[in-house]
Design a protein around this motif. Structure first.
Motif, PDB file in Angstrom:
ATOM      1  N   LEU A 152      38.837  -9.575  92.677  1.00 54.36           N
ATOM      2  CA  LEU A 152      39.763  -9.240  91.596  1.00 54.36           C
ATOM      3  C   LEU A 152      40.607  -8.019  91.950  1.00 54.36           C
ATOM      4  O   LEU A 152      41.816  -7.994  91.699  1.00 54.36           O
ATOM      5  CB  LEU A 152      38.985  -8.980  90.299  1.00 54.36           C
ATOM      6  CG  LEU A 152      38.556 -10.225  89.519  1.00 54.36           C
ATOM      7  CD1 LEU A 152      37.561  -9.855  88.427  1.00 54.36           C
ATOM      8  CD2 LEU A 152      39.769 -10.924  88.914  1.00 54.36           C
ATOM      9  N   ASP A 153      39.963  -7.020  92.531  1.00 51.33           N
ATOM     10  CA  ASP A 153      40.701  -5.807  92.917  1.00 51.33           C
ATOM     11  C   ASP A 153      41.814  -6.136  93.912  1.00 51.33           C
ATOM     12  O   ASP A 153      42.924  -5.605  93.816  1.00 51.33           O
ATOM     13  CB  ASP A 153      39.747  -4.774  93.529  1.00 51.33           C
ATOM     14  CG  ASP A 153      38.869  -4.099  92.485  1.00 51.33           C
ATOM     15  OD1 ASP A 153      39.192  -4.197  91.279  1.00 51.33           O
ATOM     16  OD2 ASP A 153      37.867  -3.484  92.879  1.00 51.33           O
ATOM     17  N   LYS A 156      44.660  -8.317  92.291  1.00 44.45           N
ATOM     18  CA  LYS A 156      45.440  -7.533  91.324  1.00 44.45           C
ATOM     19  C   LYS A 156      46.495  -6.689  92.033  1.00 44.45           C
ATOM     20  O   LYS A 156      47.537  -6.371  91.471  1.00 44.45           O
ATOM     21  CB  LYS A 156      44.516  -6.621  90.508  1.00 44.45           C
ATOM     22  CG  LYS A 156      43.753  -7.343  89.405  1.00 44.45           C
ATOM     23  CD  LYS A 156      42.804  -6.393  88.681  1.00 44.45           C
ATOM     24  CE  LYS A 156      42.029  -7.127  87.597  1.00 44.45           C
ATOM     25  NZ  LYS A 156      41.042  -6.230  86.922  1.00 44.45           N
ATOM     26  N   GLY A 159      48.688 -10.431  94.832  1.00 41.17           N
ATOM     27  CA  GLY A 159      48.385 -11.769  94.318  1.00 41.17           C
ATOM     28  C   GLY A 159      48.383 -12.831  95.401  1.00 41.17           C
ATOM     29  O   GLY A 159      47.584 -13.778  95.364  1.00 41.17           O
ATOM     30  N   GLU A 174      39.654 -16.492  86.104  1.00 40.55           N
ATOM     31  CA  GLU A 174      39.913 -15.059  85.996  1.00 40.55           C
ATOM     32  C   GLU A 174      40.623 -14.523  87.238  1.00 40.55           C
ATOM     33  O   GLU A 174      41.575 -13.735  87.137  1.00 40.55           O
ATOM     34  CB  GLU A 174      38.599 -14.296  85.776  1.00 40.55           C
ATOM     35  CG  GLU A 174      38.796 -12.807  85.556  1.00 40.55           C
ATOM     36  CD  GLU A 174      37.491 -12.046  85.346  1.00 40.55           C
ATOM     37  OE1 GLU A 174      37.551 -10.859  84.977  1.00 40.55           O
ATOM     38  OE2 GLU A 174      36.404 -12.645  85.575  1.00 40.55           O
ATOM     39  N   ALA A 178      44.571 -13.176  87.418  1.00 40.82           N
ATOM     40  CA  ALA A 178      44.862 -11.841  87.957  1.00 40.82           C
ATOM     41  C   ALA A 178      45.885 -11.931  89.086  1.00 40.82           C
ATOM     42  O   ALA A 178      46.793 -11.092  89.184  1.00 40.82           O
ATOM     43  CB  ALA A 178      43.573 -11.195  88.454  1.00 40.82           C
ATOM     44  N   ARG A 181      49.466 -12.907  87.768  1.00 42.55           N
ATOM     45  CA  ARG A 181      50.084 -11.812  87.010  1.00 42.55           C
ATOM     46  C   ARG A 181      50.745 -10.808  87.949  1.00 42.55           C
ATOM     47  O   ARG A 181      51.720 -10.163  87.590  1.00 42.55           O
ATOM     48  CB  ARG A 181      49.025 -11.102  86.151  1.00 42.55           C
ATOM     49  CG  ARG A 181      48.705 -11.829  84.850  1.00 42.55           C
ATOM     50  CD  ARG A 181      47.599 -11.122  84.090  1.00 42.55           C
ATOM     51  NE  ARG A 181      47.359 -11.764  82.798  1.00 42.55           N
ATOM     52  CZ  ARG A 181      46.303 -11.519  82.033  1.00 42.55           C
ATOM     53  NH1 ARG A 181      45.382 -10.640  82.433  1.00 42.55           N
ATOM     54  NH2 ARG A 181      46.157 -12.127  80.871  1.00 42.55           N
ATOM     55  N   GLN A 182      50.194 -10.699  89.154  1.00 43.34           N
ATOM     56  CA  GLN A 182      50.776  -9.789  90.137  1.00 43.34           C
ATOM     57  C   GLN A 182      51.893 -10.474  90.923  1.00 43.34           C
ATOM     58  O   GLN A 182      52.907  -9.864  91.223  1.00 43.34           O
ATOM     59  CB  GLN A 182      49.671  -9.290  91.101  1.00 43.34           C
ATOM     60  CG  GLN A 182      50.032  -8.037  91.901  1.00 43.34           C
ATOM     61  CD  GLN A 182      50.953  -8.330  93.066  1.00 43.34           C
ATOM     62  OE1 GLN A 182      50.817  -9.339  93.735  1.00 43.34           O
ATOM     63  NE2 GLN A 182      51.907  -7.429  93.303  1.00 43.34           N
ATOM     64  N   GLU A 203      51.244 -17.529  82.620  1.00 43.63           N
ATOM     65  CA  GLU A 203      51.172 -16.192  83.218  1.00 43.63           C
ATOM     66  C   GLU A 203      51.989 -16.133  84.515  1.00 43.63           C
ATOM     67  O   GLU A 203      52.650 -15.134  84.802  1.00 43.63           O
ATOM     68  CB  GLU A 203      49.719 -15.812  83.508  1.00 43.63           C
ATOM     69  CG  GLU A 203      48.851 -15.580  82.279  1.00 43.63           C
ATOM     70  CD  GLU A 203      49.235 -14.327  81.501  1.00 43.63           C
ATOM     71  OE1 GLU A 203      49.977 -13.484  82.031  1.00 43.63           O
ATOM     72  OE2 GLU A 203      48.786 -14.190  80.353  1.00 43.63           O
TER      73      GLU A 203
END
Length: 238
Positions: A152-153, A156, A159, A174, A178, A181-182, A203
């Motif tokens: 996730l890090d 984010k 992407g 999830e 993430a 969105r980036q 998104e």
């Protein structure tokens, strides 16, 4: 002589626990045989060797092979050596913090560090984290270590790293949300089930209307999705 200056006694001691080198006399902390015995047992014992031996390439190589973080205590010459840097980060990826700046910026060294410990990603300069080889190694490391938080890090921040993710992460809602969105175009790398998930696609197109291209056919006719894509990028429908 005191026990701390007794060669045989000190060698036996550091072979049991290298960190006992701290108790040895100055004479013995300058003795190559004693220091080698100590760092082979615990690389971090390099800390207590006299400076000439902390600058010795062979001694440092043995120390970091046992514990990569021993590089912290090495002199400048061994830290400038790429071979030593590679041995250190292969043993502990977090040793990347202590290699010479030139090797901290070396993609080969970065990849070796990431393969051992994904946490090394944070030690890489932000401008270099987006390198394809670095992202691939980071995502492979995350898969091997089963570390969803790390995945996730990464997505984010980049992407597009989803391109290098294992199939399981590409199917993780999830993680994919993430990522898009980036970078909306990361939708291209999402599992097909998520390319037809209205919330995920929405998104993506909010970030980049052109991501509509990577949505499932049904989503390209979804009113809310199409409107969001057009609003973000008017030419996304051409």
């Amino acid at each position: 002589p005191t026990l701390c200056d007794d060669f045989d006694f000190v060698v036996d001691l550091v072979q049991h626990d290298g960190m006992y080198l701290e108790l040895a006399s100055l004479r013995l902390r300058e003795d190559l045989r004693v220091v080698v015995a100590a760092v082979q047992q615990n690389g971090l014992a390099l800390r207590f060797a006299e400076s000439a031996l902390r600058r010795d390439l062979g001694v440092v190589h043995m120390a970091v092979a046992q514990n990569g973080l021993a590089l912290k205590f090495a002199g400048p010459e061994p830290r400038d050596d790429r071979g030593v840097a590679l041995v250190a980060v292969a043993q502990d990826g977090l040793a990347l913090e202590f290699v010479a700046v030139a090797w901290q910026q070396d993609v080969g060294v970065q990849v070796a560090a990431l393969q051992q410990n994904g946490g090394a990603f944070q030690l890489i300069a932000p401008a270099q984290r987006g390198d394809a080889c670095v992202l691939r190694a980071a995502m492979q490391s995350a898969t091997g270590q089963r570390n969803p938080e790390f995945v996730l890090d990464v997505v984010k921040e980049f992407g597009g790293a989803l391109a290098f993710a294992a199939e399981a992460w590409r199917a993780d809602r999830e993680v994919v949300i993430a990522a898009v969105r980036q970078d909306g175009s990361a939708l291209k790398f999402a599992a097909s089930a998520l390319q037809c998930d209205a919330a995920v696609v929405l998104e993506a197109v909010k970030q980049n209307g052109l991501a509509l291209e990577f949505a499932a056919p049904a989503m390209r006719k979804h009113i809310e999705v199409v409107f969001a894509a057009f609003r973000q990028k008017p030419d996304s429908l051409t």
